[in-house]
Scaffold this active site. Structure first.
Site, short mmCIF file in Angstrom:
data_model
loop_
_atom_site.label_atom_id
_atom_site.label_comp_id
_atom_site.label_asym_id
_atom_site.label_seq_id
_atom_site.Cartn_x
_atom_site.Cartn_y
_atom_site.Cartn_z
CB THR A 112 -70.67 -97.69 -13.25
OG1 THR A 112 -69.72 -99.47 -13.46
CG2 THR A 112 -69.99 -97.15 -12.03
CE LYS A 140 -72.51 -71.23 -22.40
NZ LYS A 140 -74.02 -71.15 -20.97
NE ARG A 161 -67.15 -94.75 -15.72
CZ ARG A 161 -67.74 -96.20 -15.58
NH1 ARG A 161 -67.75 -96.02 -16.93
NH2 ARG A 161 -67.18 -97.06 -14.76
CG HIS A 194 -64.33 -98.80 -11.12
ND1 HIS A 194 -65.02 -98.45 -10.67
CD2 HIS A 194 -64.68 -99.08 -12.21
CE1 HIS A 194 -66.24 -98.60 -11.44
NE2 HIS A 194 -66.22 -99.18 -12.52
C1 NCD Z 1 -65.03 -101.54 -16.30
C2 NCD Z 1 -65.10 -99.72 -15.84
O1 NCD Z 1 -65.65 -98.67 -16.87
O2 NCD Z 1 -63.86 -99.51 -15.54
N1 NCD Z 1 -65.97 -101.67 -16.11
C3 NCD Z 1 -67.48 -100.75 -15.48
O3 NCD Z 1 -67.23 -99.85 -14.73
N2 NCD Z 1 -68.44 -102.04 -14.61
C4 NCD Z 1 -64.49 -102.24 -16.83
C5 NCD Z 1 -64.20 -101.99 -18.28
O4 NCD Z 1 -64.95 -100.89 -19.25
O5 NCD Z 1 -63.80 -102.48 -19.46
#
Ligand code: NCD
Length: 385
Positions: A112, A140, A161, A194
Site C-alpha cells: 500500500t 514528545k 494508515r 481499506h
Molecule cells: C492488508 C492490510 O494491511 O489490511 N494488506 C494490504 O494492504 N495489501 C491485508 C493484511 O495485512 O493481511
C-alpha cells in the site's frame, strides 16, 4: 449455512437522509464536513458519512457509487496505457508536478505504501513520509491530530494508515475546520476500512471478467479471517454496487464476517452465504478472495482454534475450481495459498498488486480534478494496449 435476504439491485441507496430529514443524492449534493459537529457526524450511518467525503477525501468504501467505480477503472487503464510510451509518461509526470503528498503510515505496510508512492511518482507529485511515529514529535507528546495538522502545512494531500479505526475520518473532520483543508486518503484504518484496496480489488475483478460479462452476476467467495480483515469489509460493501451478486463468507465461527457488514448487505439486497465449508464453495465461485489470519488483533486467542488447512488453496484444488475462476489475495500471504499455484493463469494476486498502482494514480488524479486532461490526451493518442 445462513442465507441473506437477497433481492434486487436498488439504486435508491445512493440517497441519504441528513439530520434535517432531507434526502440528498450523494452525487448531486455533497455536503461539507465543516457543516456538522463531530458528535453529530459520529452518529451518521456509513452512507450518510459518504455525502460529506464525496469528491474530496477517500475514507470509506461506502462513499463510492457504481458510476464512479466504472470511471476510475477506465481512468486507471488509460493512465496505464499512456504510461507505456515515453512521451505519454512525460505528459503524466507533468500533471501534478506542483503538488506534494505526505505518506503517514503508522502501521506496517509494503504494497500500500509503495503503490501509493509509485502512483504519486507517475503523476509527478513529490512525496514525504513518516513511517514510524517514533521519528516524529508524537514521542514528545504531540497529539496525532496536531501531527497531521503540521503535515498539512507542507503538503497538498495526506495518504495515511493508522491502527485506530475512524481516525482518518476524525482527521478529515478536523481539517475541514482549518483554513487548509487538504484531501485525506485512507490507506487502511484499524480492522475497519481499506477503501483503496477495495478499489484495486474491484479493478482486478473488472479486468479479469472483462470478456465474461463483467462483475455483475458473479459469485465471490471470501476466505480466512473475515472478522479482522479490513480489505474484506470494504470490498464486500463495494460489491453491493453490482447487480445479482452472490457473496460467500467462508471462515471458522470465531473469525467470521461481522454482523454489521451482513446488515449492510441485507439493506443493499445483496445475496450472501455464511459458511465454514470451503470445499463446497470452490466449484461455484467465480472469484476466490483469500486472506491471512490476522493474529496481531487477537484478544482472547481467536485464531488459535483455527485449522489453517481448512482455509487453504493449493495445486490439489486447481481441478475443482472453474477455468475462468480467479484467485485474489490482498497480500501478505502466509500458508493460505501454495506458491506452487503462483504461475497458474487463475492466480491473479501479483497482477492485483500492480493494479493497485494504476487505480491509486487514477484516484489521486481524480481527487485533484485533473482526470479530464488524461481522457482528452488519451482520445488523441495512439496508446500501446
Ligand atoms: C492488508 C492490510 O494491511 O489490511 N494488506 C494490504 O494492504 N495489501 C491485508 C493484511 O495485512 O493481511
Amino acid at each position: 449455512m445462513g442465507y441473506g435476504k437477497g433481492g434486487l439491485y436498488d439504486p435508491s441507496r445512493y440517497y441519504c437522509t441528513l439530520h434535517s430529514g432531507k434526502r440528498v443524492k450523494i452525487m448531486a449534493e455533497p455536503k461539507h464536513l465543516s457543516e456538522i459537529s463531530w458528535n453529530d457526524f459520529k452518529k451518521l450511518s456509513l452512507a450518510e458519512k459518504g455525502c460529506f467525503f464525496h469528491g474530496k477525501h477517500t475514507l470509506i468504501a461506502q462513499q463510492f457509487t457504481r458510476d464512479e467505480l466504472d470511471a476510475l477503472c477506465a481512468l486507471a487503464t488509460r493512465i496505464k496505457r499512456i504510461n507505456k510510451r515515453r512521451d505519454g509518461a512525460n505528459f503524466l509526470k507533468g500533471l501534478l508536478r506542483d503538488k506534494r503528498a505526505m505518506l503517514y503510515f503508522a502501521q506496517p505496510s509494503s504494497r500500500t505504501y509503495l503503490s501509493h508512492n509509485a502512483a504519486c511518482q507517475i503523476l509527478g507529485l513529490d512525496t514525504m513520509d513518516v513511517r514510524d511515529t517514533k521519528t516524529s514529535s508524537e514521542v514528545k507528546g504531540e497529539t496525532p491530530e496536531d501531527t497531521i495538522r503540521t503535515f498539512s502545512s507542507y503538503v497538498d494531500m495526506i495518504i495515511m494508515r493508522h491502527p485506530v479505526g475512524g481516525f482518518a475520518e476524525r482527521v478529515a473532520w478536523m481539517m475541514s475546520h482549518t483554513k487548509r483543508e487538504i484531501p485525506i486518503l485512507n490507506a487502511g484504518s484499524g480492522a475497519d476500512q481499506h477503501p483503496t484496496q477495495a478499489l484495486l480489488d474491484i479493478y482486478t475483478l473488472q479486468r479479469s471478467f472483462e470478456k465474461i460479462g463483467g462483475i455483475d452476476g458473479k459469485h465471490v467467495a471470501f476466505v480466512g479471517d473475515l472478522a479482522r480483515g479490513r480489505t474484506v469489509r470494504s470490498l464486500a460493501w463495494m460489491l453491493t454496487l453490482f447487480k445479482d451478486m452472490t457473496l460467500y463468507f467462508i471462515a471458522p465461527e470465531s473469525l467470521q464476517i461481522g454482523q454489521d457488514i451482513l446488515d449492510l448487505l441485507d439493506e443493499a439486497g445483496t445475496k450472501y452465504v455464511v459458511s465454514e465449508d470451503f470445499a463446497a464453495v470452490m466449484p461455484v465461485a467465480d472469484a476466490i478472495y483469500m486472506t491471512r489470519i490476522q493474529d496481531e488483533w487477537d484478544v482472547e486467542g481467536e485464531s488459535s482454534t483455527t485449522n489453517a488447512a481448512d482455509y487453504h488453496i493449493g495445486a490439489e484444488h486447481m481441478d475443482i475450481i472453474k477455468d475462468t475462476t480467479v484467485i485474489l489475495h490482498p497480500l501478505p500471504r502466509r500458508q493460505e495459498i501454495s506458491t506452487e499455484i503462483d504461475n497458474d493463469p487463475r492466480a491473479v494476486y501479483w497482477r492485483q498488486m500492480r493494479n493497485g498502482m494504476w487505480i491509486r494514480a487514477a484516484l489521486i488524479l481524480k481527487t485533484f480534478g485533473r482526470d479530464d486532461e488524461v481522457n482528452t490526451y488519451y482520445d488523441d493518442y495512439k496508446p500501446v494496449s
